[in-house]
Design a protein around this motif. Structure first.
Motif, PDB file in Angstrom:
ATOM      1  N   CYS A  92       0.826  -1.206   0.000  1.00  0.00           N
ATOM      2  CA  CYS A  92       0.000   0.000   0.000  1.00  0.00           C
ATOM      3  C   CYS A  92       0.864   1.261   0.000  1.00  0.00           C
ATOM      4  O   CYS A  92       0.631   2.188  -0.788  1.00  0.00           O
ATOM      5  CB  CYS A  92      -0.938   0.005   1.202  1.00  0.00           C
ATOM      6  N   ASN A  93       1.858   1.289   0.877  1.00  0.00           N
ATOM      7  CA  ASN A  93       2.727   2.467   0.988  1.00  0.00           C
ATOM      8  C   ASN A  93       3.488   2.744  -0.303  1.00  0.00           C
ATOM      9  O   ASN A  93       3.703   3.905  -0.660  1.00  0.00           O
ATOM     10  CB  ASN A  93       3.712   2.300   2.142  1.00  0.00           C
ATOM     11  N   ALA A  94       3.885   1.701  -1.008  1.00  0.00           N
ATOM     12  CA  ALA A  94       4.668   1.863  -2.235  1.00  0.00           C
ATOM     13  C   ALA A  94       3.904   2.618  -3.325  1.00  0.00           C
ATOM     14  O   ALA A  94       4.521   3.260  -4.175  1.00  0.00           O
ATOM     15  CB  ALA A  94       5.126   0.504  -2.758  1.00  0.00           C
ATOM     16  N   VAL A  95       2.571   2.561  -3.295  1.00  0.00           N
ATOM     17  CA  VAL A  95       1.777   3.321  -4.270  1.00  0.00           C
ATOM     18  C   VAL A  95       1.203   4.593  -3.668  1.00  0.00           C
ATOM     19  O   VAL A  95       0.359   5.259  -4.270  1.00  0.00           O
ATOM     20  CB  VAL A  95       0.645   2.481  -4.921  1.00  0.00           C
ATOM     21  N   GLY A  96       1.661   4.929  -2.460  1.00  0.00           N
ATOM     22  CA  GLY A  96       1.268   6.189  -1.852  1.00  0.00           C
ATOM     23  C   GLY A  96       0.034   6.139  -0.981  1.00  0.00           C
ATOM     24  O   GLY A  96      -0.547   7.176  -0.662  1.00  0.00           O
ATOM     25  N   ILE A  97      -0.382   4.951  -0.574  1.00  0.00           N
ATOM     26  CA  ILE A  97      -1.549   4.834   0.294  1.00  0.00           C
ATOM     27  C   ILE A  97      -1.069   4.481   1.691  1.00  0.00           C
ATOM     28  O   ILE A  97      -0.551   3.386   1.928  1.00  0.00           O
ATOM     29  CB  ILE A  97      -2.548   3.788  -0.235  1.00  0.00           C
ATOM     30  N   ASP A  98      -1.227   5.431   2.621  1.00  0.00           N
ATOM     31  CA  ASP A  98      -0.783   5.226   4.001  1.00  0.00           C
ATOM     32  C   ASP A  98      -1.861   4.606   4.877  1.00  0.00           C
ATOM     33  O   ASP A  98      -1.548   4.004   5.901  1.00  0.00           O
ATOM     34  CB  ASP A  98      -0.340   6.561   4.617  1.00  0.00           C
ATOM     35  N   GLU A  99      -3.102   4.751   4.505  1.00  0.00           N
ATOM     36  CA  GLU A  99      -4.208   4.217   5.308  1.00  0.00           C
ATOM     37  C   GLU A  99      -4.560   2.810   4.832  1.00  0.00           C
ATOM     38  O   GLU A  99      -5.612   2.569   4.235  1.00  0.00           O
ATOM     39  CB  GLU A  99      -5.404   5.157   5.224  1.00  0.00           C
ATOM     40  N   TRP A 100      -3.676   1.859   5.128  1.00  0.00           N
ATOM     41  CA  TRP A 100      -3.837   0.489   4.652  1.00  0.00           C
ATOM     42  C   TRP A 100      -5.099  -0.181   5.194  1.00  0.00           C
ATOM     43  O   TRP A 100      -5.625  -1.096   4.568  1.00  0.00           O
ATOM     44  CB  TRP A 100      -2.599  -0.335   4.987  1.00  0.00           C
ATOM     45  N   GLU A 101      -5.608   0.305   6.328  1.00  0.00           N
ATOM     46  CA  GLU A 101      -6.823  -0.294   6.886  1.00  0.00           C
ATOM     47  C   GLU A 101      -7.995  -0.159   5.919  1.00  0.00           C
ATOM     48  O   GLU A 101      -8.847  -1.046   5.857  1.00  0.00           O
ATOM     49  CB  GLU A 101      -7.196   0.362   8.228  1.00  0.00           C
ATOM     50  N   LYS A 102      -8.024   0.940   5.171  1.00  0.00           N
ATOM     51  CA  LYS A 102      -9.097   1.135   4.188  1.00  0.00           C
ATOM     52  C   LYS A 102      -9.001   0.119   3.059  1.00  0.00           C
ATOM     53  O   LYS A 102     -10.011  -0.258   2.481  1.00  0.00           O
ATOM     54  CB  LYS A 102      -9.047   2.551   3.612  1.00  0.00           C
ATOM     55  N   ILE A 103      -7.799  -0.310   2.735  1.00  0.00           N
ATOM     56  CA  ILE A 103      -7.607  -1.287   1.667  1.00  0.00           C
ATOM     57  C   ILE A 103      -7.991  -2.678   2.158  1.00  0.00           C
ATOM     58  O   ILE A 103      -8.571  -3.469   1.437  1.00  0.00           O
ATOM     59  CB  ILE A 103      -6.135  -1.277   1.186  1.00  0.00           C
ATOM     60  N   SER A 104      -7.686  -2.959   3.409  1.00  0.00           N
ATOM     61  CA  SER A 104      -7.979  -4.284   3.959  1.00  0.00           C
ATOM     62  C   SER A 104      -9.443  -4.449   4.320  1.00  0.00           C
ATOM     63  O   SER A 104      -9.936  -5.564   4.386  1.00  0.00           O
ATOM     64  CB  SER A 104      -7.140  -4.532   5.203  1.00  0.00           C
ATOM     65  N   GLY A 105     -10.111  -3.358   4.590  1.00  0.00           N
ATOM     66  CA  GLY A 105     -11.485  -3.460   5.052  1.00  0.00           C
ATOM     67  C   GLY A 105     -11.558  -3.704   6.547  1.00  0.00           C
ATOM     68  O   GLY A 105     -12.641  -3.874   7.090  1.00  0.00           O
ATOM     69  N   LEU A 106     -10.418  -3.716   7.252  1.00  0.00           N
ATOM     70  CA  LEU A 106     -10.429  -3.955   8.691  1.00  0.00           C
ATOM     71  C   LEU A 106     -11.156  -2.860   9.451  1.00  0.00           C
ATOM     72  O   LEU A 106     -11.676  -3.108  10.524  1.00  0.00           O
ATOM     73  CB  LEU A 106      -8.998  -4.083   9.230  1.00  0.00           C
ATOM     74  N   SER A 107     -11.212  -1.667   8.902  1.00  0.00           N
ATOM     75  CA  SER A 107     -11.891  -0.580   9.595  1.00  0.00           C
ATOM     76  C   SER A 107     -13.402  -0.796   9.641  1.00  0.00           C
ATOM     77  O   SER A 107     -14.098  -0.128  10.370  1.00  0.00           O
ATOM     78  CB  SER A 107     -11.573   0.763   8.926  1.00  0.00           C
TER      79      SER A 107
END
Length: 91
Positions: free
Chosen positions: A60-75
């Motif tokens: 996630c960070n490598a493409v500039g997304i710091d809020e990885w929780e949004k990508i995982s759906g864990l939030s």
């Protein structure tokens, strides 16, 4: 054992936009290099299969997304779902 998580469908859409902005393919070697991972792991990420949390965050960070929780759906996990998972694991 390291925690494993997977990407949600909505999360993959966000990642897809970010990687296209960089002009990368879904298995871009530069992405693998920046995330310290392999193309096989990146393919598992795209297939929504569980991968180690630290690698997930790096992808996630490598493409500039710091809020990885949004990508995982864990939030979006509710307290009930978290409790159910713990019971299923026998904790």
């Amino acid at each position: 054992m390291a925690a494993s998580i997977r990407a949600s469908e909505k999360g993959l859409q966000l990642i897809d936009r970010a990687r296209r902005t960089k002009g990368w393919t879904k298995a871009e070697q530069a992405w693998c290099d920046l995330a310290f991972t392999s193309q096989a792991t990146l393919e598992r990420f795209w297939a929504k299969k569980p991968i180690r949390q630290d690698i997930f965050i790096s992808i996630c960070n490598a493409v500039g997304i710091d809020e990885w929780e949004k990508i995982s759906g864990l939030s979006h996990i509710s307290v009930h779902e978290t409790t159910k998972v713990r019971r299923d694991w026998g904790d």
